[in-house]
Design a protein around this motif. Structure first.
Motif, PDB file in Angstrom:
ATOM      1  N   SER A 252      -9.866  -4.980  -1.248  1.00 46.86           N
ATOM      2  CA  SER A 252      -9.761  -5.062   0.211  1.00 46.86           C
ATOM      3  C   SER A 252     -10.737  -6.106   0.762  1.00 46.86           C
ATOM      4  CB  SER A 252     -10.002  -3.686   0.850  1.00 46.86           C
ATOM      5  OG  SER A 252     -11.259  -3.156   0.490  1.00 46.86           O
TER       6      SER A 252
ATOM      7  N   TRP B   4      -2.901   0.382   5.155  1.00 40.34           N
ATOM      8  CA  TRP B   4      -3.814   0.663   4.053  1.00 40.34           C
ATOM      9  C   TRP B   4      -4.668   1.896   4.343  1.00 40.34           C
ATOM     10  CZ3 TRP B   4      -5.881  -2.600  -0.256  1.00 40.34           C
ATOM     11  CH2 TRP B   4      -4.900  -3.463  -0.731  1.00 40.34           C
TER      12      TRP B   4
ATOM     13  N   ALA C 192       0.829  -1.205   0.000  1.00 38.48           N
ATOM     14  CA  ALA C 192       0.000   0.000   0.000  1.00 38.48           C
ATOM     15  C   ALA C 192       0.863   1.253   0.000  1.00 38.48           C
ATOM     16  CB  ALA C 192      -0.937  -0.006   1.206  1.00 38.48           C
TER      17      ALA C 192
END
Length: 306
Positions: free
Chosen positions: A283, A300, A238
């Motif tokens: 996700s 994230w 991320a």
């Protein structure tokens, strides 16, 4: 007769499933593959009244800087950010091709799974050439990733396990795919940009399916240590994505102060919402397969993806 153990039965089922998915994807590739050299009108001039990217998807949309920019500056930012995304796209496709080649290196060469991987590599070659030609026509600068990202990725593509390779692939594909689906249907956008994004969306849908199904199989077969490694790397991906997704050089090229622009992008709730929407399907999948732990979720969130 020796009874099959549960582990053997599971492994055989996963391999059978892998071949069935690959067969469907190979058939779809025959029906829906495109040659950008023939499909797109590269000689047509750009339309002066059209955008190069939807304004709502631009990094500065809704910020104080955006409100102060002239319409000409906003359109220049759209043209420049579309070129930056094409530049990132070429970098990403090259990395994915290398990851795919690593993945199939020791797989049965006559399997449908390997044949589809080779088909996807051919798709990615065409995409890279398409983005390259668009960059040349757009008349903008080329925006490569930073030397830091370039070298971190050099290590990653040589050392990553299969699960994290697939997660990297999906992270880049899912966010950009979500944006491109909004772009090719938008009649405010340049016809060439809509054509490029349409081809990419249709062909990448197969690539996403291949990666998602293989990620499920990899996570189902992985042990505790490999799962912990996958979770640790997933969080760091991320950070890499957030740093690579918008090239800061686009701002001075549009007459804007780089530091001010970056600060406003990072503080923008609208931008974070765009990234969250783009990453939502991935996700959810990472939660499903157990590839996001508490630390990964924190990273994230910091990157704006959750």
């Amino acid at each position: 007769m020796t009874a099959k153990t549960p582990a053997t039965t599971t492994a055989q089922r996963l391999l059978k499933d892998r071949e069935e998915v690959a067969e469907r994807l190979l058939q779809a590739s025959v029906r829906h593959s495109f040659d950008p050299e023939r499909e797109l009108d590269w000689e047509a001039p750009f339309d002066e009244g059209k955008w190069f990217w939807p304004p709502e998807l631009l990094s500065l949309y809704g910020t104080p800087l955006w409100r102060d920019m002239s319409d000409e500056q906003r359109r220049l930012l759209a043209r420049t950010e579309s070129a930056a995304l094409a530049s990132i796209g070429i970098w990403f496709e090259i990395v994915v091709m290398q990851l795919l080649l690593r993945h199939i290196y020791d797989k049965p060469v006559t399997s449908k799974h390997v044949r589809y991987a080779l088909t996807e590599i051919a798709d990615e070659c065409r995409h890279s050439m398409m983005f390259s030609r668009f960059l040349a026509k757009s008349g903008t600068a080329v925006y490569p990733v930073s030397p830091f990202i370039q070298n971190v990725t050099r290590i990653f593509k040589s050392c990553s396990n299969t699960a994290t390779s697939l997660i990297f692939t999906l992270l880049c594909e899912e966010v950009i795919d979500w944006m491109q689906r909004l772009t090719f249907a938008d009649d405010r956008i340049q016809p060439l940009v809509r054509g490029v994004t349409r081809i990419h969306v249709i062909e990448e849908a197969r690539h996403v399916r291949y990666a998602k199904e293989e990620l499920r199989r990899q996570m189902a077969e992985s042990g505790r240590l490999e799962r912990r490694l996958t979770c640790a790397v997933t969080g760091e991906l991320a950070r890499v994505f957030a740093r690579a997704f918008v090239n800061p050089n686009v701002y001075p090229d549009c007459g804007l102060d780089r530091r001010t622009a970056l600060a406003q992008v990072r503080a923008s709730d609208h931008r974070r919402e765009v990234l969250r929407k783009g990453a939502a399907r991935l996700s959810a999948l990472l939660d499903e397969v157990g590839a996001l732990d508490s630390r990964g979720r924190r990273v994230w969130r910091e990157a704006g993806l959750l």
